[in-house]
Motif scaffolding. Structure first.
Motif, PDB file in Angstrom:
ATOM      1  N   PHE A   6      30.152  38.065  33.326  1.00 50.85           N
ATOM      2  CA  PHE A   6      28.836  38.668  33.559  1.00 50.85           C
ATOM      3  C   PHE A   6      28.328  39.373  32.310  1.00 50.85           C
ATOM      4  O   PHE A   6      27.165  39.217  31.922  1.00 50.85           O
ATOM      5  CB  PHE A   6      28.884  39.657  34.728  1.00 50.85           C
ATOM      6  N   LEU A   7      29.174  40.176  31.674  1.00 45.06           N
ATOM      7  CA  LEU A   7      28.755  40.929  30.491  1.00 45.06           C
ATOM      8  C   LEU A   7      28.323  39.988  29.363  1.00 45.06           C
ATOM      9  O   LEU A   7      27.330  40.256  28.671  1.00 45.06           O
ATOM     10  CB  LEU A   7      29.850  41.883  30.037  1.00 45.06           C
ATOM     11  N   ALA A   8      29.036  38.883  29.177  1.00 46.37           N
ATOM     12  CA  ALA A   8      28.641  37.892  28.166  1.00 46.37           C
ATOM     13  C   ALA A   8      27.319  37.241  28.561  1.00 46.37           C
ATOM     14  O   ALA A   8      26.419  37.068  27.726  1.00 46.37           O
ATOM     15  CB  ALA A   8      29.740  36.846  28.000  1.00 46.37           C
ATOM     16  N   TRP A   9      27.189  36.879  29.825  1.00 46.55           N
ATOM     17  CA  TRP A   9      25.962  36.259  30.327  1.00 46.55           C
ATOM     18  C   TRP A   9      24.785  37.219  30.196  1.00 46.55           C
ATOM     19  O   TRP A   9      23.696  36.813  29.778  1.00 46.55           O
ATOM     20  CB  TRP A   9      26.177  35.858  31.799  1.00 46.55           C
ATOM     21  N   GLU A  10      25.004  38.492  30.524  1.00 49.24           N
ATOM     22  CA  GLU A  10      23.935  39.504  30.478  1.00 49.24           C
ATOM     23  C   GLU A  10      23.352  39.630  29.064  1.00 49.24           C
ATOM     24  O   GLU A  10      22.144  39.787  28.898  1.00 49.24           O
ATOM     25  CB  GLU A  10      24.492  40.846  30.954  1.00 49.24           C
ATOM     26  N   LYS A  11      24.196  39.547  28.059  1.00 48.41           N
ATOM     27  CA  LYS A  11      23.732  39.659  26.666  1.00 48.41           C
ATOM     28  C   LYS A  11      22.782  38.536  26.288  1.00 48.41           C
ATOM     29  O   LYS A  11      21.952  38.690  25.393  1.00 48.41           O
ATOM     30  CB  LYS A  11      24.920  39.690  25.709  1.00 48.41           C
ATOM     31  N   ALA A  12      22.897  37.402  26.947  1.00 46.95           N
ATOM     32  CA  ALA A  12      22.044  36.256  26.639  1.00 46.95           C
ATOM     33  C   ALA A  12      20.703  36.299  27.376  1.00 46.95           C
ATOM     34  O   ALA A  12      19.837  35.456  27.129  1.00 46.95           O
ATOM     35  CB  ALA A  12      22.784  34.962  26.979  1.00 46.95           C
ATOM     36  N   GLN A  13      20.517  37.262  28.260  1.00 49.48           N
ATOM     37  CA  GLN A  13      19.283  37.353  29.031  1.00 49.48           C
ATOM     38  C   GLN A  13      18.211  38.093  28.235  1.00 49.48           C
ATOM     39  O   GLN A  13      18.493  38.772  27.259  1.00 49.48           O
ATOM     40  CB  GLN A  13      19.540  38.056  30.365  1.00 49.48           C
ATOM     41  N   ALA A  14      16.980  37.997  28.688  1.00 51.06           N
ATOM     42  CA  ALA A  14      15.862  38.699  28.040  1.00 51.06           C
ATOM     43  C   ALA A  14      16.146  40.196  28.029  1.00 51.06           C
ATOM     44  O   ALA A  14      16.653  40.736  29.017  1.00 51.06           O
ATOM     45  CB  ALA A  14      14.571  38.408  28.786  1.00 51.06           C
ATOM     46  N   PRO A  15      15.835  40.883  26.920  1.00 42.02           N
ATOM     47  CA  PRO A  15      16.185  42.302  26.800  1.00 42.02           C
ATOM     48  C   PRO A  15      15.485  43.208  27.816  1.00 42.02           C
ATOM     49  O   PRO A  15      15.986  44.276  28.126  1.00 42.02           O
ATOM     50  CB  PRO A  15      15.776  42.665  25.370  1.00 42.02           C
ATOM     51  N   ASP A  16      14.362  42.770  28.363  1.00 46.65           N
ATOM     52  CA  ASP A  16      13.666  43.607  29.345  1.00 46.65           C
ATOM     53  C   ASP A  16      14.137  43.340  30.775  1.00 46.65           C
ATOM     54  O   ASP A  16      13.712  44.009  31.705  1.00 46.65           O
ATOM     55  CB  ASP A  16      12.156  43.413  29.246  1.00 46.65           C
TER      56      ASP A  16
END
Length: 181
Positions: A6-16
């Protein structure tokens, strides 16, 4: 999905975009109404002023809270930490030691905040109060830890007592919606 995934995936998401991680699944957090935003800002301002110079500090909805016993990352509307922030090993941005957590209720999230989300929060040994502030009516539900049990109080006027912080907040200040309606 594991927390590390999840943490790796979250970093790839839009910053907002913000996500909670519960039961192995990511959940997108939607924006709130103007009333929700005004109440959250009021609470943060009131707590910042009341706690200034003391060892407790409020943070806004960007502050993640990690619940180790359920391996969950949650995003409360407001968190108060007393003493040094203790961060989670799996996520060095998530605190593990909130003393008070606030959720401003929206019609779409109220039942989750009252039920399943509280079940996660109540497993935090540091948590002394869980405060649910209704954004559609002047109503606050205050859960306070009493040993191994939680006491629930429903309040509709007056002051919100926060014994864990040795202060109380006036409903008139929490629900100051001038210009919002």
């Amino acid at each position: 999905m594991t927390l590390a995934e999840f943490l790796a995936w979250e970093k790839a998401q839009a910053p907002d975009q913000k996500f909670e991680f519960v039961n192995g699944e990511p959940y997108a957090m939607a924006g709130g109404t103007a009333r929700h935003a005004a109440i959250a800002v009021n609470l943060n301002g009131l707590l910042f002023a009341a706690l200034r110079g003391r060892p407790c500090r409020p943070t806004n909805s960007d502050q993640k809270v990690y619940v180790e016993l359920t391996d969950s990352l949650l995003l409360p509307d407001l968190t108060v930490v007393c003493g040094d922030f203790q961060f989670a090993e799996p996520d060095p941005e998530a605190v593990t030691n909130p003393v008070v957590v606030f959720e401003v209720l929206s019609p779409s999230t109220a039942s989750y905040d009252r039920g399943a989300k509280f079940e996660h929060y109540r497993r935090l040994p540091s948590l002394q109060a869980y405060v649910l502030v209704d954004s559609t009516a002047q109503h606050i539900t205050l859960h306070t830890r009493q040993g191994d049990a939680w006491l629930r109080r429903d309040l509709e006027s007056g002051r919100l007592p926060l014994d864990a912080l040795s202060l109380s907040l006036a409903f008139a200040d929490i629900y100051d919606l001038a210009g919002v309606g």
